[in-house]
Scaffold this active site. Structure first.
Site, mmCIF file in Angstrom:
data_model
loop_
_atom_site.group_PDB
_atom_site.id
_atom_site.type_symbol
_atom_site.label_atom_id
_atom_site.label_comp_id
_atom_site.label_asym_id
_atom_site.label_seq_id
_atom_site.Cartn_x
_atom_site.Cartn_y
_atom_site.Cartn_z
ATOM 1 N N PHE A 1 25.860 16.129 -38.903
ATOM 2 C CA PHE A 1 25.195 17.415 -38.697
ATOM 3 C C PHE A 1 24.284 17.668 -39.884
ATOM 4 O O PHE A 1 24.734 17.636 -41.030
ATOM 5 C CB PHE A 1 26.201 18.563 -38.577
ATOM 6 C CG PHE A 1 25.509 19.884 -38.352
ATOM 7 C CD1 PHE A 1 25.073 20.253 -37.087
ATOM 8 C CD2 PHE A 1 25.249 20.740 -39.414
ATOM 9 C CE1 PHE A 1 24.396 21.460 -36.885
ATOM 10 C CE2 PHE A 1 24.577 21.946 -39.224
ATOM 11 C CZ PHE A 1 24.153 22.301 -37.948
ATOM 12 N N ASP B 1 23.605 14.411 -47.663
ATOM 13 C CA ASP B 1 23.613 15.807 -47.260
ATOM 14 C C ASP B 1 24.898 16.409 -47.823
ATOM 15 O O ASP B 1 25.983 16.202 -47.278
ATOM 16 C CB ASP B 1 23.560 15.907 -45.732
ATOM 17 C CG ASP B 1 23.606 17.355 -45.239
ATOM 18 O OD1 ASP B 1 23.967 18.246 -46.040
ATOM 19 O OD2 ASP B 1 23.304 17.586 -44.053
ATOM 20 N N LYS C 1 24.281 26.245 -49.035
ATOM 21 C CA LYS C 1 25.578 26.935 -48.922
ATOM 22 C C LYS C 1 26.139 27.421 -50.263
ATOM 23 O O LYS C 1 25.716 28.457 -50.756
ATOM 24 C CB LYS C 1 26.578 26.071 -48.159
ATOM 25 C CG LYS C 1 26.144 25.842 -46.706
ATOM 26 C CD LYS C 1 27.254 25.390 -45.768
ATOM 27 C CE LYS C 1 26.842 25.582 -44.323
ATOM 28 N NZ LYS C 1 26.494 24.380 -43.608
HETATM 29 C C1 LIG Z 1 25.284 23.997 -42.857
HETATM 30 C C2 LIG Z 1 24.795 22.618 -42.908
HETATM 31 C C3 LIG Z 1 23.446 22.297 -42.696
HETATM 32 C C4 LIG Z 1 22.416 23.341 -42.303
HETATM 33 O O1 LIG Z 1 22.287 24.359 -43.230
HETATM 34 P P1 LIG Z 1 21.536 25.730 -42.773
HETATM 35 O O2 LIG Z 1 21.530 26.553 -44.042
HETATM 36 O O3 LIG Z 1 22.351 26.321 -41.688
HETATM 37 O O4 LIG Z 1 20.185 25.354 -42.334
HETATM 38 C C5 LIG Z 1 23.064 20.986 -42.828
HETATM 39 N N1 LIG Z 1 23.944 20.022 -43.149
HETATM 40 C C6 LIG Z 1 25.252 20.291 -43.364
HETATM 41 C C7 LIG Z 1 26.179 19.192 -43.749
HETATM 42 C C8 LIG Z 1 25.728 21.590 -43.230
HETATM 43 O O5 LIG Z 1 27.025 21.840 -43.410
#
Ligand SMILES: *Cc1c(COP(=O)(O)O)cnc(C)c1O
Length: 396
Positions: free
Chosen positions: A131, A216, A245
């Site tokens: 994701f 990521d 985050k």
């Molecule tokens: C939350 C998340 C995203 C996307 O972040 P947004 O601030 O919602 O755009 C991308 N990659 C990972 C692993 C995530 O947990």
């Protein structure tokens, strides 16, 4: 939810309205307290209304909110310098969200090869269950049909491989490969841990083939796994990394980190943002680091992680009809369910304990990193109440 809501129908909200938060607790209109093991999806790393963040926000509000990237900002420079000091990186691009940090990571990787005289290297290899966000490029990177369907042609240049299959990966790398992209722990995908060995293998393959390694760490970063960044558990450093985050502690900021070499194509005018790096957000990012980089903070995370993990392992033993697995790193833990994970989450909420669904029928626990042993004991109590109730219905 009634369908006369003016909010897009993309989210389904429960009944509760929360009015305020303090530490690991959120309070509803009746003043009832809920233990928040969501942290707003791993965002409020320091809990709600952390005094240092609140004070920083108030102080910054009286100074400058926004100046755009037309002007230099000492707060921005300072946060970038501290992130680089603490990681593999030399360069930082600030964003407002995780998906934008990922977009920057993808663009940085492609531009690196373009600048290196290999413009044909555009493909980003990703892994099943990934994701990476909800923009058009990041849904293509994530490769999940449920997020792609109905939104037109899938953005090109993303190739998805099975999770953890080195042979498939070796076969897939070719002259058009730009980078490998992976979450060290798949968050949305169901708290699936990428073995350290596999990450080191990726590093080696990137070095041998002249391609870039992108992490990521939007969910796993900023202390969530007990290291500042999850990749430190493996020792395999990336060339580019997206974070968001936790770094804002609830203020929406993100960042793309890169080595000087990987970022070499990102020259004046090649990329931009209006809000990214605004002084208000940067001051809060710095305040989050003040706390997370303090001596003993990560040791606390690791101690609490051990307690949470033991509690969840106990639940697995105690409720074999409900759970089949517990997995995770640090304060990012998941329990794979035998019954629908939503049933478990609803029962938990009834007992004022908040968790999050994840893929693979997992219930995810991502409490604020400042949670204490006493609060974890309360988490356990409420969990047992909720699970006893489910067990009773299963027995009938
Ligand atoms: C939350 C998340 C995203 C996307 O972040 P947004 O601030 O919602 O755009 C991308 N990659 C990972 C692993 C995530 O947990």
């Amino acid at each position: 939810m009634t369908d006369d809501s003016h909010i897009y129908g993309t989210f389904v909200f429960p009944e509760q309205i929360f009015e305020r938060g303090e530490g690991v607790r959120m309070f509803d209109a009746n003043g009832d307290d809920y233990l928040d093991c969501t942290s707003g999806v791993a965002v409020t790393a320091l809990g709600h209304a952390h005094p240092h963040l609140v004070q920083t926000l108030k102080d910054s509000a009286d100074k400058l909110w926004h100046i755009s990237n037309l002007f230099a900002s000492p707060e921005r420079d300072r946060l970038a310098a501290r992130l680089c000091e603490a990681t593999f990186a030399d360069k930082v691009f600030f964003t407002n969200s995780g998906a934008e940090a990922m977009e920057c990571a993808i663009k940085t990787a492609r531009k690196y090869h373009y600048e290196s005289g290999a413009p044909e290297r555009i493909n980003i290899i990703t892994f099943e269950g990934a994701f990476h966000g909800r923009t058009l490029a990041t849904i293509a990177a994530g490769g999940q049909e449920q997020y792609l369907e109905g939104f037109g042609p899938k953005a090109g240049g993303f190739i998805q491989l099975p999770f953890g299959d080195v042979d498939a990966l070796k076969a897939a790398i070719d002259g058009e490969t730009a980078a490998l992209l992976i979450e060290p722990v798949q968050g949305e995908g169901g708290i699936r841990i990428v073995p350290n060995e596999f990450l080191r293998e990726l590093r080696t393959l990137c070095d041998e083939n002249g391609i870039l390694l992108i992490y990521d760490e939007i969910q796993t970063g900023v202390g969530r796994t007990g290291k500042l960044f999850a990749y430190e558990w493996s020792g395999a450093e990336p060339d580019i990394m997206a974070i968001a985050k936790g770094i804002g502690g609830g203020f929406p900021i993100g960042a793309c980190l890169a080595t000087k070499d990987a970022a070499k194509g990102m020259t004046p005018g090649t990329h931009g943002t209006t809000y990214g790096g605004n002084p208000l957000g940067m001051s809060i990012g710095n305040a989050v680091l003040d706390v997370v980089l303090e001596d003993g903070f990560l040791a606390h995370v690791n101690e609490m992680a051990l307690v949470l993990r033991q509690q969840l392992a106990e639940m697995l033993d105690r409720y074999p009809d409900i759970f089949e697995d517990v997995r995770g790193v640090g304060l990012l833990q998941g329990m794979k369910c035998k019954i629908p994970n939503s049933d478990v989450l609803i029962a938990m909420r009834k007992h004022r304990l908040l968790g999050i669904a994840a893929g693979d029928n997992v219930v995810r626990f991502a409490p604020p990193l400042i949670i204490t042993q006493e609060e974890l004991r309360e988490v356990r109590e409420r969990l047992v109440e909720a699970l006893d109730e489910i067990q009773a219905t299963l027995n009938n």
